[in-house]
Design an enzyme around this catalytic site. Sequence first.
Site, PDB file in Angstrom:
ATOM      1  N   LYS A 104       0.814  -1.211   0.000  1.00  0.00           N
ATOM      2  CA  LYS A 104       0.000   0.000   0.000  1.00  0.00           C
ATOM      3  C   LYS A 104       0.853   1.268   0.000  1.00  0.00           C
ATOM      4  O   LYS A 104       0.457   2.277  -0.573  1.00  0.00           O
ATOM      5  CB  LYS A 104      -0.944   0.024   1.206  1.00  0.00           C
ATOM      6  CG  LYS A 104      -2.121  -0.910   1.067  1.00  0.00           C
ATOM      7  CD  LYS A 104      -3.249  -0.494   1.982  1.00  0.00           C
ATOM      8  CE  LYS A 104      -4.462  -1.395   1.802  1.00  0.00           C
ATOM      9  NZ  LYS A 104      -5.505  -1.124   2.793  1.00  0.00           N
TER      10      LYS A 104
ATOM     11  N   LYS B 134      -4.844  -9.402  -6.746  1.00  0.00           N
ATOM     12  CA  LYS B 134      -6.177  -9.667  -6.187  1.00  0.00           C
ATOM     13  C   LYS B 134      -7.162  -8.562  -6.546  1.00  0.00           C
ATOM     14  O   LYS B 134      -6.772  -7.412  -6.765  1.00  0.00           O
ATOM     15  CB  LYS B 134      -6.103  -9.888  -4.669  1.00  0.00           C
ATOM     16  CG  LYS B 134      -5.854  -8.662  -3.872  1.00  0.00           C
ATOM     17  CD  LYS B 134      -6.055  -8.887  -2.384  1.00  0.00           C
ATOM     18  CE  LYS B 134      -5.876  -7.515  -1.735  1.00  0.00           C
ATOM     19  NZ  LYS B 134      -6.155  -7.389  -0.358  1.00  0.00           N
TER      20      LYS B 134
ATOM     21  N   LYS C 134     -10.368  -2.849  -3.953  1.00  0.00           N
ATOM     22  CA  LYS C 134     -11.154  -1.616  -4.006  1.00  0.00           C
ATOM     23  C   LYS C 134     -10.357  -0.488  -4.640  1.00  0.00           C
ATOM     24  O   LYS C 134     -10.922   0.438  -5.202  1.00  0.00           O
ATOM     25  CB  LYS C 134     -11.522  -1.185  -2.587  1.00  0.00           C
ATOM     26  CG  LYS C 134     -12.522  -2.088  -1.895  1.00  0.00           C
ATOM     27  CD  LYS C 134     -12.616  -1.653  -0.439  1.00  0.00           C
ATOM     28  CE  LYS C 134     -13.606  -2.492   0.328  1.00  0.00           C
ATOM     29  NZ  LYS C 134     -13.291  -2.481   1.776  1.00  0.00           N
TER      30      LYS C 134
HETATM   31  P1  AMP Z   1     -10.996  -4.874   2.756  1.00  0.00           P
HETATM   32  O1  AMP Z   1     -11.499  -4.638   1.372  1.00  0.00           O
HETATM   33  O2  AMP Z   1      -9.504  -4.796   2.797  1.00  0.00           O
HETATM   34  O3  AMP Z   1     -11.657  -4.049   3.796  1.00  0.00           O
HETATM   35  O4  AMP Z   1     -11.343  -6.397   3.099  1.00  0.00           O
HETATM   36  C1  AMP Z   1     -12.515  -6.817   3.752  1.00  0.00           C
HETATM   37  C2  AMP Z   1     -12.581  -8.334   3.783  1.00  0.00           C
HETATM   38  O5  AMP Z   1     -12.670  -8.840   2.445  1.00  0.00           O
HETATM   39  C3  AMP Z   1     -11.369  -9.015   4.412  1.00  0.00           C
HETATM   40  O6  AMP Z   1     -11.783 -10.154   5.134  1.00  0.00           O
HETATM   41  C4  AMP Z   1     -10.536  -9.424   3.221  1.00  0.00           C
HETATM   42  O7  AMP Z   1      -9.720 -10.524   3.485  1.00  0.00           O
HETATM   43  C5  AMP Z   1     -11.622  -9.769   2.200  1.00  0.00           C
HETATM   44  N1  AMP Z   1     -11.146  -9.557   0.822  1.00  0.00           N
HETATM   45  C6  AMP Z   1     -10.696  -8.393   0.282  1.00  0.00           C
HETATM   46  N2  AMP Z   1     -10.343  -8.556  -1.003  1.00  0.00           N
HETATM   47  C7  AMP Z   1     -10.562  -9.876  -1.288  1.00  0.00           C
HETATM   48  C8  AMP Z   1     -10.403 -10.677  -2.468  1.00  0.00           C
HETATM   49  N3  AMP Z   1      -9.945 -10.165  -3.607  1.00  0.00           N
HETATM   50  N4  AMP Z   1     -10.738 -11.994  -2.392  1.00  0.00           N
HETATM   51  C9  AMP Z   1     -11.207 -12.533  -1.236  1.00  0.00           C
HETATM   52  N5  AMP Z   1     -11.382 -11.834  -0.094  1.00  0.00           N
HETATM   53  C10 AMP Z   1     -11.077 -10.518  -0.110  1.00  0.00           C
END
Ligand code: AMP
Length: 333
Positions: free
Chosen positions: A112, A195, A198
């Site tokens: 990041k 991956k 967002k």
């Molecule tokens: P975040 O978008 O970083 O707030 O992630 C929120 C939740 O979504 C966390 O449990 C992450 O591990 C999961 N997550 C985020 N991106 C992915 C992805 N590409 N595939 C699977 N899980 C994800």
Amino acid sequence: MKRIFSGVQPTGNLHLGNYLGAIRNWVHLQDEFEDCLFCVVDLHAITVWQEPKDLVANTREVAAAMIAAGIDPKRNVIFNQSQVSAHAELAWIFNCVARLGWLDRMTQFKEKAGKDKERASVGLYAYPNLMAADILAYKATHVPVGEDQKQHLELVRDIAQKFNHDYGQEFFPQVEPLIFGTATRVMSLKDGSSKMSKSDSSDNSRINMTDDIDGIARKIKKAKTDPEPLPSEAQGLDGRPEAANLVGIYAALADTDVEAVLGEFGGQGFGAFKPALADLAVSKLSPVQDEMRRLMDDVAHVDNVLHAGAERANDLAASILEEVQDLVGFLRP
Ligand code: AMP
Ligand code: TRP
């Protein structure tokens, strides 16, 4: 006692990875565990710049997604992090427990912060300490997340262990990560080696929870693939990250496994597979999206859920925080 805690950042562009890798799995957990807390982690979000107006809207959007996906706000605690001050207070204590060397190893910070880490916020660096505070403020024992959070959870265990050692008491539990489902790592539709995220600058790289039917179908149609037909066995997906990703998404949406999907589509090309995937995605996501839209038009309801959740969370965290303060030697009234 078993207690679940998990969180999602309200940084906008909530996507299929968040849904399949996190939120959807939580719906099942509420039947298995009596005690679940699901948090919209706005303190984490501001480790990178968020427009204040967007942050408010995105906080409601994540809460709406949780409720729309089927997490029952009556049986579970749904709240946003900044309404419960114990998170920030305990995070400060953990800033003094965690070692620089531990945080230096965190790969998410490196990703990041990018090349210019001098310009990253101090908060982005200390982020995993706040995550430890989120979980341990409730002495949560199980944390469902996607693959990408594994390293952070190891750090949470290190922090708990050092705290317990330093203050001479088995106070915090060792948390267990729960990484399950067929979609623990949903990849970008444009690049099977990164991956779905967002913050990807290309909107076509992800399926947003707010995309309409046409948008979902278009993005799947445009997704990067290779010219080969689908194999009949999972091994045949080795070295074909984009194909593996689309098959994995199909399996997760259909609540089946990769072998079953290949049993049906093995030998067929993407010309046949993509429209089937688009239809499946639309049929599975539309009901959730419709409910999300309805909730986002009812701001008062969502705000009430978050406020009621925060009160319950506060009750749970307050007594744990007081015990921590006593252990640390903070004079209290
Ligand atoms: P975040 O978008 O970083 O707030 O992630 C929120 C939740 O979504 C966390 O449990 C992450 O591990 C999961 N997550 C985020 N991106 C992915 C992805 N590409 N595939 C699977 N899980 C994800
Ligand atoms: N760091 C997690 C992510 O980016 C979000 C998060 C914050 C979290 N606090 C948490 C997840 C506590 C699980 C438990 O995905």
